[in-house]
Design a protein around this motif. Structure first.
Motif, PDB file in Angstrom:
ATOM      1  N   MET A   1       0.844  -1.176   0.000  1.00  0.00           N
ATOM      2  CA  MET A   1       0.000   0.000   0.000  1.00  0.00           C
ATOM      3  C   MET A   1       0.891   1.242   0.000  1.00  0.00           C
ATOM      4  O   MET A   1       1.868   1.310   0.725  1.00  0.00           O
ATOM      5  CB  MET A   1      -0.897  -0.018   1.237  1.00  0.00           C
ATOM      6  CG  MET A   1      -1.884   1.104   1.210  1.00  0.00           C
ATOM      7  SD  MET A   1      -3.347   0.902   2.259  1.00  0.00           S
ATOM      8  CE  MET A   1      -4.048  -0.610   1.721  1.00  0.00           C
ATOM      9  N   GLN A   2       0.519   2.217  -0.806  1.00  0.00           N
ATOM     10  CA  GLN A   2       1.283   3.458  -0.904  1.00  0.00           C
ATOM     11  C   GLN A   2       0.693   4.524   0.009  1.00  0.00           C
ATOM     12  O   GLN A   2      -0.480   4.476   0.358  1.00  0.00           O
ATOM     13  CB  GLN A   2       1.276   3.973  -2.339  1.00  0.00           C
ATOM     14  CG  GLN A   2       2.067   3.120  -3.293  1.00  0.00           C
ATOM     15  CD  GLN A   2       2.178   3.799  -4.645  1.00  0.00           C
ATOM     16  OE1 GLN A   2       1.285   4.494  -5.087  1.00  0.00           O
ATOM     17  NE2 GLN A   2       3.301   3.580  -5.300  1.00  0.00           N
TER      18      GLN A   2
ATOM     19  N   GLU B   1      -8.233   0.830  -2.106  1.00  0.00           N
ATOM     20  CA  GLU B   1      -7.593  -0.211  -1.297  1.00  0.00           C
ATOM     21  C   GLU B   1      -6.083  -0.340  -1.535  1.00  0.00           C
ATOM     22  O   GLU B   1      -5.454  -1.289  -1.118  1.00  0.00           O
ATOM     23  CB  GLU B   1      -8.261  -1.575  -1.530  1.00  0.00           C
ATOM     24  CG  GLU B   1      -9.745  -1.617  -1.235  1.00  0.00           C
ATOM     25  CD  GLU B   1     -10.070  -1.365   0.230  1.00  0.00           C
ATOM     26  OE1 GLU B   1      -9.292  -1.758   1.103  1.00  0.00           O
ATOM     27  OE2 GLU B   1     -11.124  -0.757   0.497  1.00  0.00           O
ATOM     28  N   SER B   2      -5.492   0.644  -2.237  1.00  0.00           N
ATOM     29  CA  SER B   2      -4.063   0.554  -2.534  1.00  0.00           C
ATOM     30  C   SER B   2      -3.279   1.787  -2.090  1.00  0.00           C
ATOM     31  O   SER B   2      -2.069   1.809  -2.183  1.00  0.00           O
ATOM     32  CB  SER B   2      -3.858   0.366  -4.037  1.00  0.00           C
ATOM     33  OG  SER B   2      -4.334   1.502  -4.738  1.00  0.00           O
ATOM     34  N   GLU B   3      -4.001   2.804  -1.625  1.00  0.00           N
ATOM     35  CA  GLU B   3      -3.325   4.052  -1.296  1.00  0.00           C
ATOM     36  C   GLU B   3      -3.990   4.711  -0.085  1.00  0.00           C
ATOM     37  O   GLU B   3      -5.212   4.847  -0.041  1.00  0.00           O
ATOM     38  CB  GLU B   3      -3.402   4.982  -2.501  1.00  0.00           C
ATOM     39  CG  GLU B   3      -2.713   6.298  -2.311  1.00  0.00           C
ATOM     40  CD  GLU B   3      -2.782   7.144  -3.567  1.00  0.00           C
ATOM     41  OE1 GLU B   3      -1.869   7.005  -4.409  1.00  0.00           O
ATOM     42  OE2 GLU B   3      -3.745   7.917  -3.706  1.00  0.00           O
ATOM     43  N   ILE B   4      -3.180   5.096   0.879  1.00  0.00           N
ATOM     44  CA  ILE B   4      -3.661   5.899   1.997  1.00  0.00           C
ATOM     45  C   ILE B   4      -3.304   7.345   1.687  1.00  0.00           C
ATOM     46  O   ILE B   4      -2.151   7.658   1.382  1.00  0.00           O
ATOM     47  CB  ILE B   4      -3.018   5.462   3.327  1.00  0.00           C
ATOM     48  CG1 ILE B   4      -3.444   4.034   3.670  1.00  0.00           C
ATOM     49  CG2 ILE B   4      -3.391   6.440   4.441  1.00  0.00           C
ATOM     50  CD1 ILE B   4      -2.732   3.457   4.873  1.00  0.00           C
TER      51      ILE B   4
END
Length: 172
Positions: free
Chosen positions: A1-2, A83-86
């Motif tokens: 996760m980025q 669902e891949s980056e905060i």
């Protein structure tokens, strides 16, 4: 996760209007939408979001720091994207000094929008939630709030808390 960090500003004028950038329809990021002034933080700015915000303001509007009054950190918003980056967004508020001159950038068109009409514009759900909270609560104080974006009954929603140093208040 980025992890992606951004610094933006909601800038107001004496007529109680907010300054937005309308992204070009060909933009890869939020085409045609109104966005607050700001953008992604550079590596050397990660520990200085105000520095990033001032850089973005000057790049997108031509306004230097001396043309602004009361620029302060008011919101920190957290959300997850795909669902891949905060995303962590540092949101400042301030005022544009009367008589200051704006310069357009190649990112889009600058627009003043009446505060009461922002929620009716084409803006992101997180922008709506921040503006709604600011107009209802934040405009009346200088508190910094932290918000977490989530879904509630199929709609975008934000949970708010006051960001404070409770240890310094003797609450151990």
């Amino acid at each position: 996760m980025q992890l992606r960090q951004m610094a933006v500003a909601f800038l107001l004028n004496e007529r109680r209007e907010m300054l937005f950038l309308q992204k070009k329809s060909t933009s890869a990021f939020l085409p045609g939408q109104l966005v607050p002034i700001g953008g992604h933080m550079e590596g050397e700015e990660i520990s200085e979001p105000k520095r990033a915000c001032l850089r973005e303001i000057e790049e997108e509007t031509g306004l230097a720091e001396h043309a602004l009054a009361g620029l302060e950190l008011r919101y920190i918003v957290h959300r997850i994207k795909d669902e891949s980056e905060i995303r962590i967004q540092y949101i400042f508020t301030g005022e544009v000094q009367s008589g200051s001159r704006l310069m357009e950038s190649d990112e889009g068109r600058l627009m003043w929008v009446d505060c009461g009409n922002v929620l009716n514009q084409r803006v992101t759900a997180s922008t709506k939630e921040v503006v709604r909270h600011y107009l209802e609560t934040g405009i009346h104080n200088h508190t910094t709030y932290i918000g977490t974006m989530h879904g509630l009954q199929g709609q975008a929603a934000m949970s708010w808390a006051v960001l404070e140093d409770w240890e310094s208040r003797g609450s151990l």
